[in-house]
Design a protein around this motif. Structure first.
Motif, PDB file in Angstrom:
ATOM      1  N   GLN A  78      36.318  36.296  49.388  1.00  7.25           N
ATOM      2  CA  GLN A  78      37.575  35.484  49.696  1.00  7.25           C
ATOM      3  C   GLN A  78      38.998  35.900  49.561  1.00  7.25           C
ATOM      4  OE1 GLN A  78      38.073  31.782  49.225  1.00  7.25           O
ATOM      5  NE2 GLN A  78      39.520  31.974  50.042  1.00  7.25           N
ATOM      6  N   ILE A  79      39.658  35.349  50.631  1.00  7.97           N
ATOM      7  CA  ILE A  79      41.010  36.353  50.855  1.00  7.97           C
ATOM      8  C   ILE A  79      42.378  35.886  49.641  1.00  7.97           C
ATOM      9  CG2 ILE A  79      39.938  37.954  52.546  1.00  7.97           C
ATOM     10  CD1 ILE A  79      42.312  35.064  53.849  1.00  7.97           C
ATOM     11  N   ILE A  80      43.296  35.926  50.078  1.00  9.06           N
ATOM     12  CA  ILE A  80      44.618  35.840  49.178  1.00  9.06           C
ATOM     13  C   ILE A  80      44.870  35.066  50.390  1.00  9.06           C
ATOM     14  CG2 ILE A  80      46.644  35.279  47.966  1.00  9.06           C
ATOM     15  CD1 ILE A  80      45.136  38.429  46.875  1.00  9.06           C
ATOM     16  N   SER A 103      44.140  45.045  42.016  1.00  7.33           N
ATOM     17  CA  SER A 103      42.657  45.696  41.838  1.00  7.33           C
ATOM     18  C   SER A 103      42.293  43.834  42.087  1.00  7.33           C
ATOM     19  CB  SER A 103      42.044  45.890  40.701  1.00  7.33           C
ATOM     20  OG  SER A 103      40.295  46.028  40.715  1.00  7.33           O
ATOM     21  N   SER A 107      38.193  41.805  50.678  1.00  8.07           N
ATOM     22  CA  SER A 107      38.323  42.443  52.099  1.00  8.07           C
ATOM     23  C   SER A 107      39.548  42.843  52.713  1.00  8.07           C
ATOM     24  CB  SER A 107      38.185  40.513  52.893  1.00  8.07           C
ATOM     25  OG  SER A 107      37.131  39.797  52.451  1.00  8.07           O
ATOM     26  N   ALA A 109      43.139  41.331  52.912  1.00 11.35           N
ATOM     27  CA  ALA A 109      44.043  40.877  53.199  1.00 11.35           C
ATOM     28  C   ALA A 109      45.173  41.124  51.826  1.00 11.35           C
ATOM     29  CB  ALA A 109      43.417  39.523  52.768  1.00 11.35           C
ATOM     30  N   LEU A 110      45.230  40.799  51.066  1.00 15.35           N
ATOM     31  CA  LEU A 110      46.359  41.559  49.923  1.00 15.35           C
ATOM     32  C   LEU A 110      47.302  42.848  50.126  1.00 15.35           C
ATOM     33  CD1 LEU A 110      48.895  40.546  48.091  1.00 15.35           C
ATOM     34  CD2 LEU A 110      47.658  41.070  46.294  1.00 15.35           C
ATOM     35  N   VAL A 127      41.949  49.588  43.737  1.00 12.00           N
ATOM     36  CA  VAL A 127      41.308  49.690  42.838  1.00 12.00           C
ATOM     37  C   VAL A 127      39.891  48.549  43.238  1.00 12.00           C
ATOM     38  CG1 VAL A 127      39.511  49.550  40.278  1.00 12.00           C
ATOM     39  CG2 VAL A 127      41.815  50.615  41.008  1.00 12.00           C
ATOM     40  N   GLU A 128      38.907  49.098  43.737  1.00 15.46           N
ATOM     41  CA  GLU A 128      37.739  48.033  44.166  1.00 15.46           C
ATOM     42  C   GLU A 128      36.377  48.200  43.572  1.00 15.46           C
ATOM     43  OE1 GLU A 128      37.232  44.934  45.529  1.00 15.46           O
ATOM     44  OE2 GLU A 128      35.102  45.622  45.092  1.00 15.46           O
ATOM     45  N   ARG A 130      33.299  47.342  44.328  1.00 21.58           N
ATOM     46  CA  ARG A 130      31.932  47.311  44.760  1.00 21.58           C
ATOM     47  C   ARG A 130      32.657  48.404  46.003  1.00 21.58           C
ATOM     48  NH1 ARG A 130      29.044  41.726  44.793  1.00 21.58           N
ATOM     49  NH2 ARG A 130      28.208  42.230  46.742  1.00 21.58           N
ATOM     50  N   PHE A 133      32.583  45.967  49.691  1.00 18.35           N
ATOM     51  CA  PHE A 133      33.597  45.890  50.201  1.00 18.35           C
ATOM     52  C   PHE A 133      35.422  47.147  50.535  1.00 18.35           C
ATOM     53  CE2 PHE A 133      32.487  42.371  47.231  1.00 18.35           C
ATOM     54  CZ  PHE A 133      31.283  41.428  47.836  1.00 18.35           C
ATOM     55  N   ASP A 158      35.568  50.474  38.546  1.00 14.14           N
ATOM     56  CA  ASP A 158      35.632  49.397  37.247  1.00 14.14           C
ATOM     57  C   ASP A 158      36.935  49.781  37.211  1.00 14.14           C
ATOM     58  OD1 ASP A 158      36.397  46.727  35.768  1.00 14.14           O
ATOM     59  OD2 ASP A 158      34.004  47.322  35.224  1.00 14.14           O
ATOM     60  N   ILE A 159      38.159  48.661  37.340  1.00 16.45           N
ATOM     61  CA  ILE A 159      39.745  48.456  36.531  1.00 16.45           C
ATOM     62  C   ILE A 159      39.284  48.230  35.400  1.00 16.45           C
ATOM     63  CG2 ILE A 159      40.251  45.928  37.080  1.00 16.45           C
ATOM     64  CD1 ILE A 159      42.900  48.339  37.354  1.00 16.45           C
ATOM     65  N   GLU A 160      38.547  47.884  34.670  1.00 18.33           N
ATOM     66  CA  GLU A 160      37.621  48.127  33.207  1.00 18.33           C
ATOM     67  C   GLU A 160      38.292  49.564  32.694  1.00 18.33           C
ATOM     68  OE1 GLU A 160      35.331  44.630  31.669  1.00 18.33           O
ATOM     69  OE2 GLU A 160      36.394  43.743  33.377  1.00 18.33           O
ATOM     70  N   ASP A 174      43.733  40.117  41.378  1.00 15.63           N
ATOM     71  CA  ASP A 174      42.291  39.289  41.757  1.00 15.63           C
ATOM     72  C   ASP A 174      41.733  39.111  41.338  1.00 15.63           C
ATOM     73  OD1 ASP A 174      41.809  36.921  43.506  1.00 15.63           O
ATOM     74  OD2 ASP A 174      42.087  38.227  45.545  1.00 15.63           O
ATOM     75  N   LEU A 175      41.356  38.926  40.450  1.00 14.11           N
ATOM     76  CA  LEU A 175      39.565  39.485  39.947  1.00 14.11           C
ATOM     77  C   LEU A 175      38.977  38.374  39.315  1.00 14.11           C
ATOM     78  CD1 LEU A 175      40.939  42.929  37.918  1.00 14.11           C
ATOM     79  CD2 LEU A 175      39.750  42.492  39.431  1.00 14.11           C
TER      80      LEU A 175
HETATM   81  C1  LIG Z   1      38.626  37.772  45.618  1.00 15.51           C
HETATM   82  S1  LIG Z   1      37.763  39.148  45.853  1.00 15.51           S
HETATM   83  C2  LIG Z   1      40.019  40.365  46.267  1.00 15.51           C
HETATM   84  C3  LIG Z   1      39.839  39.237  47.512  1.00 15.51           C
HETATM   85  C4  LIG Z   1      41.472  40.796  47.982  1.00 15.51           C
HETATM   86  N1  LIG Z   1      42.155  40.405  47.124  1.00 15.51           N
HETATM   87  C5  LIG Z   1      42.128  40.671  49.406  1.00 15.51           C
HETATM   88  O1  LIG Z   1      42.910  39.143  48.923  1.00 15.51           O
HETATM   89  O2  LIG Z   1      41.486  39.881  50.313  1.00 15.51           O
HETATM   90  C6  LIG Z   1      38.278  39.372  44.280  1.00 15.51           C
HETATM   91  C7  LIG Z   1      36.933  41.559  44.410  1.00 15.51           C
HETATM   92  O3  LIG Z   1      37.371  41.586  42.941  1.00 15.51           O
HETATM   93  C8  LIG Z   1      35.960  42.074  42.908  1.00 15.51           C
HETATM   94  N2  LIG Z   1      35.865  43.120  41.382  1.00 15.51           N
HETATM   95  C9  LIG Z   1      35.396  41.980  40.053  1.00 15.51           C
HETATM   96  N3  LIG Z   1      35.757  43.133  38.990  1.00 15.51           N
HETATM   97  C10 LIG Z   1      35.990  43.830  39.207  1.00 15.51           C
HETATM   98  C11 LIG Z   1      36.643  45.059  38.270  1.00 15.51           C
HETATM   99  N4  LIG Z   1      36.288  45.181  36.529  1.00 15.51           N
HETATM  100  N5  LIG Z   1      37.016  46.055  38.796  1.00 15.51           N
HETATM  101  C12 LIG Z   1      36.961  45.859  40.549  1.00 15.51           C
HETATM  102  N6  LIG Z   1      37.089  44.871  40.765  1.00 15.51           N
HETATM  103  C13 LIG Z   1      36.224  43.715  40.858  1.00 15.51           C
HETATM  104  C14 LIG Z   1      35.226  41.954  43.513  1.00 15.51           C
HETATM  105  O4  LIG Z   1      33.945  43.218  43.654  1.00 15.51           O
HETATM  106  C15 LIG Z   1      35.926  41.523  44.897  1.00 15.51           C
HETATM  107  O5  LIG Z   1      35.708  42.178  45.331  1.00 15.51           O
END
Ligand SMILES: C[S@@+](CC[C@H](N)C(=O)[O-])C[C@H]1O[C@@H](n2cnc3c(N)ncnc32)[C@H](O)[C@@H]1O
Length: 257
Positions: A78-80, A103, A107, A109-110, A127-128, A130, A133, A158-160, A174-175
């Motif tokens: 999903q993109i913003i 994070s 894709s 987009a932001l 920070v991503e 996967r 992605f 992992d941002i955590e 955006d998590l």
């Molecule tokens: C909705 S998408 C982000 C879309 C992005 N903002 C855009 O505009 O294209 C959410 C992303 O967060 C990543 N994600 C989920 N949990 C995460 C974590 N703990 N640390 C880093 N990335 C994480 C997912 O793999 C996914 O790619």
């Protein structure tokens, strides 16, 4: 006025707004249901010039805007949406010379807009979790900017548990579970820094809000942005029948200590 050259991106658009994003390559052709045109016929044309298709329809040539790129990037997440990106840039106060942590990247987009607003000055760390992605986002960013911007650092983590020690002016989340990222990401935000998080469910926002309060954030605002398009012509002065009624809620907060 821009004259299109070999290698440029061009947006081909009808009066009704149907459009195609094309990279001009000498010797290649663009085809759609309205006809076929050689890229060489577009190369040398100016922005705003038109092609009358064999079916008699006009197709205009424009340089793509960032929003055009947004709707044509390869997406696997999903993109913003632009309306929310606008609010993130504004309420998140993104400007040149800022250091920004983002994070997840999805894709990208932001990321496109964060990089554009930083305008090459300042730094963006994205920070991503996967790898696939992160690669997708990197390809999309290269498509838009022609290269990987020097001030962009993509971290697969992992941002955590980010493994980052720097501090940032702005933090954009955006998590799926942003509240879980708040404890680990808070030390990465400077005192006085701004956090913005986007979530589709208000329950997610409530969990983020609780966590932000625990971590010493103040001045918390929660809102959503609604964009309603209108017909404005000689026959109609009214909202369009359909709209994207819901994308997400935004929470904005300031770190006080
Ligand atoms: C909705 S998408 C982000 C879309 C992005 N903002 C855009 O505009 O294209 C959410 C992303 O967060 C990543 N994600 C989920 N949990 C995460 C974590 N703990 N640390 C880093 N990335 C994480 C997912 O793999 C996914 O790619």
């Amino acid at each position: 006025m821009k004259t299109f050259s070999d290698g440029d991106w061009v947006l081909l658009t009808t009066d009704k707004g149907k459009n195609w994003l094309v990279r001009l390559i000498h010797g290649e052709y663009f085809s759609c249901h309205l006809g076929t045109i050689a890229h060489d016929e577009i190369i040398g044309k100016q922005e705003g010039d038109e092609w009358i298709t064999p079916k008699g329809q006009k197709i205009f040539f424009f340089s793509p805007t960032l929003t055009d790129f947004l709707f044509h990037i390869k997406r696997r997440t999903q993109i913003i949406y632009p309306k929310d990106i606008g609010a993130i840039l504004c309420y998140g106060d993104i400007r040149p010379h800022m250091s920004v942590l983002e994070s997840g990247v999805g894709s990208g987009a932001l990321t496109v807009f964060l990089l554009a607003y930083l305008a090459g000055c300042g730094i963006l760390v994205s920070v991503e979790a996967r790898e696939e992605f992160a690669k997708l986002a990197e390809n999309n960013i290269r498509r838009v900017f022609g290269k990987k911007p020097d001030n962009w650092h993509l971290v697969v983590s992992d941002i955590e548990l980010p493994g980052i020690s720097a501090q940032f002016d702005r933090l954009i989340l955006d998590l799926p579970e942003p509240w879980k990222a708040v404890p680990s990401a808070t030390p990465l935000l400077k005192r006085g820094g701004i956090l913005v998080s986007l979530s589709p469910q208000i329950s997610q926002i409530q969990w983020v809000s609780r966590e932000l309060k625990k971590q010493g954030f103040r001045f918390i605002q929660v809102f959503e942005i609604l964009k309603r398009d209108w017909y404005v012509d000689e026959k109609r002065l009214r909202p369009m029948d359909r709209m994207v009624a819901h994308t997400g809620f935004l929470i904005v907060a300031r770190k006080t200590y």
